[in-house]
Design a protein around this motif. Structure first.
Motif, PDB file in Angstrom:
ATOM      1  N   UNK A  25     -98.786 -60.751  25.259  1.00 20.72           N
ATOM      2  CA  UNK A  25     -99.421 -61.436  24.121  1.00 20.72           C
ATOM      3  C   UNK A  25    -100.292 -60.507  23.285  1.00 20.72           C
ATOM      4  N   UNK A  26    -100.850 -59.481  23.911  1.00 26.94           N
ATOM      5  CA  UNK A  26    -101.765 -58.566  23.217  1.00 26.94           C
ATOM      6  C   UNK A  26    -101.042 -57.516  22.374  1.00 26.94           C
ATOM      7  N   UNK A  27     -99.734 -57.356  22.547  1.00 28.68           N
ATOM      8  CA  UNK A  27     -98.992 -56.305  21.843  1.00 28.68           C
ATOM      9  C   UNK A  27     -98.714 -56.739  20.404  1.00 28.68           C
ATOM     10  N   UNK A  28     -99.148 -55.958  19.416  1.00 25.95           N
ATOM     11  CA  UNK A  28     -98.839 -56.295  18.022  1.00 25.95           C
ATOM     12  C   UNK A  28     -97.324 -56.252  17.795  1.00 25.95           C
ATOM     13  N   UNK A  29     -96.836 -57.211  17.014  1.00 22.18           N
ATOM     14  CA  UNK A  29     -95.412 -57.284  16.703  1.00 22.18           C
ATOM     15  C   UNK A  29     -95.232 -57.325  15.192  1.00 22.18           C
ATOM     16  N   UNK A  30     -94.342 -56.458  14.717  1.00 26.40           N
ATOM     17  CA  UNK A  30     -93.957 -56.445  13.312  1.00 26.40           C
ATOM     18  C   UNK A  30     -92.514 -56.921  13.231  1.00 26.40           C
ATOM     19  N   UNK A  31     -92.276 -57.896  12.361  1.00 22.41           N
ATOM     20  CA  UNK A  31     -90.921 -58.377  12.110  1.00 22.41           C
ATOM     21  C   UNK A  31     -90.404 -57.701  10.846  1.00 22.41           C
ATOM     22  N   UNK A  32     -89.154 -57.222  10.899  1.00 19.42           N
ATOM     23  CA  UNK A  32     -88.497 -56.668   9.718  1.00 19.42           C
ATOM     24  C   UNK A  32     -87.376 -57.600   9.299  1.00 19.42           C
ATOM     25  N   UNK A  33     -87.166 -57.700   8.003  1.00 20.61           N
ATOM     26  CA  UNK A  33     -86.116 -58.574   7.511  1.00 20.61           C
ATOM     27  C   UNK A  33     -85.549 -58.063   6.192  1.00 20.61           C
ATOM     28  N   UNK A  34     -84.295 -58.399   5.974  1.00 23.14           N
ATOM     29  CA  UNK A  34     -83.664 -58.109   4.698  1.00 23.14           C
ATOM     30  C   UNK A  34     -83.834 -59.281   3.727  1.00 23.14           C
ATOM     31  N   UNK A  35     -84.555 -60.317   4.155  1.00 17.69           N
ATOM     32  CA  UNK A  35     -84.818 -61.458   3.280  1.00 17.69           C
ATOM     33  C   UNK A  35     -85.627 -61.011   2.066  1.00 17.69           C
ATOM     34  N   UNK A  36     -85.535 -61.774   1.010  1.00 15.60           N
ATOM     35  CA  UNK A  36     -86.340 -61.483  -0.172  1.00 15.60           C
ATOM     36  C   UNK A  36     -87.811 -61.752   0.148  1.00 15.60           C
ATOM     37  N   UNK A  37     -88.700 -61.180  -0.652  1.00 16.40           N
ATOM     38  CA  UNK A  37     -90.129 -61.377  -0.421  1.00 16.40           C
ATOM     39  C   UNK A  37     -90.518 -62.846  -0.531  1.00 16.40           C
ATOM     40  N   UNK A  88     -90.998 -67.655   6.589  1.00 15.18           N
ATOM     41  CA  UNK A  88     -90.688 -67.341   7.973  1.00 15.18           C
ATOM     42  C   UNK A  88     -91.860 -67.758   8.853  1.00 15.18           C
ATOM     43  N   UNK A  89     -91.566 -68.569   9.861  1.00 12.48           N
ATOM     44  CA  UNK A  89     -92.607 -69.025  10.767  1.00 12.48           C
ATOM     45  C   UNK A  89     -92.426 -68.365  12.127  1.00 12.48           C
ATOM     46  N   UNK A  90     -93.387 -67.569  12.520  1.00  9.31           N
ATOM     47  CA  UNK A  90     -93.419 -66.986  13.854  1.00  9.31           C
ATOM     48  C   UNK A  90     -94.803 -66.396  14.076  1.00  9.31           C
ATOM     49  N   UNK A  91     -95.034 -65.947  15.297  1.00  9.09           N
ATOM     50  CA  UNK A  91     -96.363 -65.459  15.666  1.00  9.09           C
ATOM     51  C   UNK A  91     -96.525 -63.955  15.477  1.00  9.09           C
ATOM     52  N   UNK A  92     -95.690 -63.351  14.644  1.00  5.18           N
ATOM     53  CA  UNK A  92     -95.767 -61.914  14.403  1.00  5.18           C
ATOM     54  C   UNK A  92     -97.098 -61.548  13.743  1.00  5.18           C
ATOM     55  N   UNK A  93     -97.534 -60.330  13.993  1.00 11.12           N
ATOM     56  CA  UNK A  93     -98.753 -59.831  13.369  1.00 11.12           C
ATOM     57  C   UNK A  93     -98.500 -59.406  11.930  1.00 11.12           C
ATOM     58  N   UNK A  94     -97.232 -59.093  11.611  1.00  9.77           N
ATOM     59  CA  UNK A  94     -96.851 -58.730  10.242  1.00  9.77           C
ATOM     60  C   UNK A  94     -95.359 -58.985  10.074  1.00  9.77           C
ATOM     61  N   UNK A  95     -94.962 -59.348   8.867  1.00  9.63           N
ATOM     62  CA  UNK A  95     -93.549 -59.527   8.514  1.00  9.63           C
ATOM     63  C   UNK A  95     -93.315 -58.732   7.245  1.00  9.63           C
ATOM     64  N   UNK A  96     -92.387 -57.780   7.316  1.00 10.82           N
ATOM     65  CA  UNK A  96     -92.121 -56.901   6.187  1.00 10.82           C
ATOM     66  C   UNK A  96     -90.644 -56.892   5.847  1.00 10.82           C
ATOM     67  N   UNK A  97     -90.362 -56.692   4.569  1.00 10.53           N
ATOM     68  CA  UNK A  97     -88.980 -56.516   4.140  1.00 10.53           C
ATOM     69  C   UNK A  97     -88.501 -55.113   4.481  1.00 10.53           C
ATOM     70  N   UNK A  98     -87.225 -55.016   4.853  1.00 13.56           N
ATOM     71  CA  UNK A  98     -86.650 -53.689   5.090  1.00 13.56           C
ATOM     72  C   UNK A  98     -86.608 -52.970   3.757  1.00 13.56           C
ATOM     73  N   UNK A  99     -86.966 -51.714   3.780  1.00 22.32           N
ATOM     74  CA  UNK A  99     -87.045 -50.947   2.553  1.00 22.32           C
ATOM     75  C   UNK A  99     -86.624 -49.513   2.830  1.00 22.32           C
ATOM     76  N   UNK A 100     -86.017 -48.862   1.842  1.00 23.47           N
ATOM     77  CA  UNK A 100     -85.692 -47.451   2.031  1.00 23.47           C
ATOM     78  C   UNK A 100     -86.937 -46.588   2.196  1.00 23.47           C
ATOM     79  N   UNK A 101     -88.067 -47.076   1.724  1.00 20.45           N
ATOM     80  CA  UNK A 101     -89.325 -46.346   1.823  1.00 20.45           C
ATOM     81  C   UNK A 101     -90.114 -46.897   3.009  1.00 20.45           C
ATOM     82  N   UNK A 102     -90.320 -46.091   4.019  1.00 20.77           N
ATOM     83  CA  UNK A 102     -90.999 -46.565   5.223  1.00 20.77           C
ATOM     84  C   UNK A 102     -92.514 -46.414   5.153  1.00 20.77           C
TER      85      UNK A 102
END
Length: 120
Positions: A75-87, A93-107
């Motif tokens: 539970x203590x581990x930060x989780x980032x979700x990546x998606x190809x969905x539009x912003x 998107x509903x989940x307990x992630x600490x961050x949700x980001x769009x996939x991008x060529x620029x990391x």
């Protein structure tokens, strides 16, 4: 000691590209393509942060995230979700992630988010 990132994505190109970026930024990285490897690797690798694609094969990264967040050991581990969905769709998107980001060529944004979550 370098911080550890565990990255689950069923796209080998994303695993390679982002995995290389994370390694170049000084993180120790383990990349996997299948959900079945996740539990044992979380236990043995002991990541400081987990990155999940929202769509993983036949699975759903949101469900994986929520399962990790309810387990006492993870539970203590930060989780980032990546998606190809539009912003616009990401906000739905509903989940307990600490961050949700769009996939991008620029990391750059992803690396900044990783740093911010690990520095908490």
């Amino acid at each position: 000691m370098n911080k550890k990132i565990l990255f689950l994505d069923d796209d080998p190109i994303s695993l390679y590209r982002y995995g290389t970026d994370f390694t170049d930024a000084g993180y120790e990285v383990r990349c996997i393509e299948v959900e079945e490897e996740l539990s044992s690797l979380v236990e043995s690798f002991k990541p400081d942060l987990i990155i999940l694609d929202i769509r993983v094969g036949d699975g759903d990264g949101r469900e994986i995230c929520n399962e990790l967040k309810i387990r006492l050991e993870t539970a203590h581990i930060p989780i980032i979700m990546l998606t190809a969905l539009s912003y616009e769709d990401i906000s739905a998107v509903e989940c307990d992630a600490d961050a949700i980001l769009g996939k991008s060529p620029d990391s750059e944004n992803l690396l900044l988010t990783i740093k911010n979550l690990l520095d908490k």
